[in-house]
Design a protein around this motif. Structure first.
Motif, short mmCIF file in Angstrom:
data_model
loop_
_atom_site.label_atom_id
_atom_site.label_comp_id
_atom_site.label_asym_id
_atom_site.label_seq_id
_atom_site.Cartn_x
_atom_site.Cartn_y
_atom_site.Cartn_z
N TRP A 171 31.03 -22.13 -9.58
CA TRP A 171 32.21 -22.50 -8.67
C TRP A 171 32.66 -24.24 -9.16
O TRP A 171 33.88 -24.55 -9.15
CB TRP A 171 31.91 -22.61 -7.37
N SER A 180 41.06 -20.06 1.74
CA SER A 180 41.17 -20.60 0.17
C SER A 180 42.16 -20.16 -0.45
O SER A 180 42.57 -20.63 -1.33
CB SER A 180 39.85 -19.84 -0.19
N THR A 227 37.31 -17.68 3.57
CA THR A 227 37.97 -16.97 2.35
C THR A 227 39.55 -16.91 2.35
O THR A 227 40.29 -17.06 1.54
CB THR A 227 37.61 -15.63 2.21
N THR A 251 32.70 -20.29 -0.65
CA THR A 251 32.70 -19.87 0.84
C THR A 251 31.88 -18.63 0.92
O THR A 251 30.98 -18.61 1.81
CB THR A 251 34.14 -19.50 1.25
N LEU A 252 31.89 -17.78 0.21
CA LEU A 252 31.29 -16.49 0.39
C LEU A 252 29.74 -16.75 0.07
O LEU A 252 28.88 -16.36 0.87
CB LEU A 252 31.76 -15.61 -0.49
N SER A 265 36.98 -21.80 -4.57
CA SER A 265 37.18 -22.07 -2.99
C SER A 265 36.45 -20.67 -2.32
O SER A 265 35.45 -20.69 -1.65
CB SER A 265 38.46 -22.17 -2.36
N VAL A 266 36.92 -19.43 -2.90
CA VAL A 266 36.47 -18.08 -2.33
C VAL A 266 34.99 -18.13 -2.43
O VAL A 266 34.32 -17.71 -1.75
CB VAL A 266 37.30 -16.99 -2.85
N ARG A 288 32.97 -16.61 7.54
CA ARG A 288 33.40 -16.35 6.21
C ARG A 288 34.65 -15.73 5.86
O ARG A 288 35.17 -16.04 4.68
CB ARG A 288 32.01 -15.20 5.63
N THR A 289 35.03 -14.71 6.51
CA THR A 289 36.17 -14.08 6.45
C THR A 289 37.46 -15.36 6.57
O THR A 289 38.61 -15.13 5.83
CB THR A 289 36.68 -13.16 7.48
#
Length: 275
Positions: free
Chosen positions: A104, A223, A220, A260-261, A256-257, A216-217
């Motif tokens: 990332w 992002s 995401t 985060t995940l 970013s995604v 988490r959702t």
């Protein structure tokens, strides 16, 4: 996100009338009034340990708005948001030390590299404006870190008090720089629109989303904000990006995604282990 980026587009359309500092003053003044009415922050009580983070939280909130509006004077909205987004991205990346996070970091650095080429034609980015956007991102990181400490006992109501601190500093600064143009009644409805679209409405929707979506959702989805900003700039401001700039935006969004995940997955595993 649609509300925030529509508000940013409306704010940018006001720059020829009152300038970026004037729009900052309008947004903070009117937005703070709305937040104070909704959350009534005078009821809050802060411990001595929370007061310093609260002060930095409010100052970073004001500086973030001020620098971001300065940046979008010369930088397309989507690029400015992507550069600003490096602040929360850095907070997420520095909170984890696993090898996958290196991916990332590489994606984020590649995105920044291609968003910041040298040159002044339409396919390039003004470096001064880009620096303002990165400064706004740094303020966003401080905003997150200090906001967590200042608001741990008071939740979203802390936003109203932080906005009040920001308004005390940046509303007079913006008003002085904007001059007499800020005091025309014709500006007030547009300023109110910016305050509602950029502050009152999105903060309220964000709180509703946070209570209904897994963290988490939510992270995401957030992002995707640089892409939303780019689309908003195209629709409302006739801004266009090159293919390379779209790819750079995609790299930052992917970083970013991904962060985060993987960060949320790590947190979930820890919680399970503790249980």
């Amino acid at each position: 996100m649609a509300s925030i980026q529509s508000g940013a587009s409306l704010a940018k359309s006001l720059f020829p009338l009152v300038g970026a500092p004037g729009v900052t003053a309008l947004r903070l003044a009117l937005g703070t009034i709305i937040l104070v009415i909704v959350f009534r922050p005078w009821r809050l009580r802060f411990t001595p340990e929370q007061r310093k983070p609260l002060l930095f939280y409010g100052l970073s909130l004001g500086a973030m708005n001020y620098l971001f509006y300065l940046s979008i004077q010369t930088v397309p909205l989507g690029i400015a948001v992507a550069l600003e987004f490096t602040g929360p991205l850095a907070v997420a990346l520095f909170s984890s030390r696993r090898p996958v996070d290196f991916v990332w970091v590489v994606l984020a650095v590649l995105g920044l590299w291609f968003l910041l080429p040298l040159g002044q034609d339409v396919s390039h980015v003004d470096l001064t404006g880009a620096a303002f956007a990165l400064g706004a991102g740094a303020c966003w990181a401080i905003y997150i870190l200090c906001g967590q400490r200042a608001g741990e006992d008071h939740g979203p109501a802390t936003v109203a008090l932080g906005s009040l601190i920001a308004a005390v500093v940046f509303v007079p600064l913006g008003a002085i720089q904007a001059g007499d143009a800020l005091w025309h009644w014709s500006i007030l409805p547009l300023g109110l629109g910016v305050a509602v679209l950029s502050t009152a409405l999105p903060y309220s929707l964000e709180m509703m989303a946070l209570t209904r979506l897994p963290t988490r959702t939510f992270g995401t989805l957030m992002s995707m904000e640089p892409a939303m900003a780019a689309v908003s700039g195209m629709i409302f401001l006739s801004e266009t990006l090159t293919l390379v700039q779209w790819l750079a935006l995609s790299a930052i969004i992917a970083a970013s995604v991904g962060s985060t995940l993987t960060l949320r997955r790590e947190t979930t595993i820890k919680e399970v282990d503790i249980g």
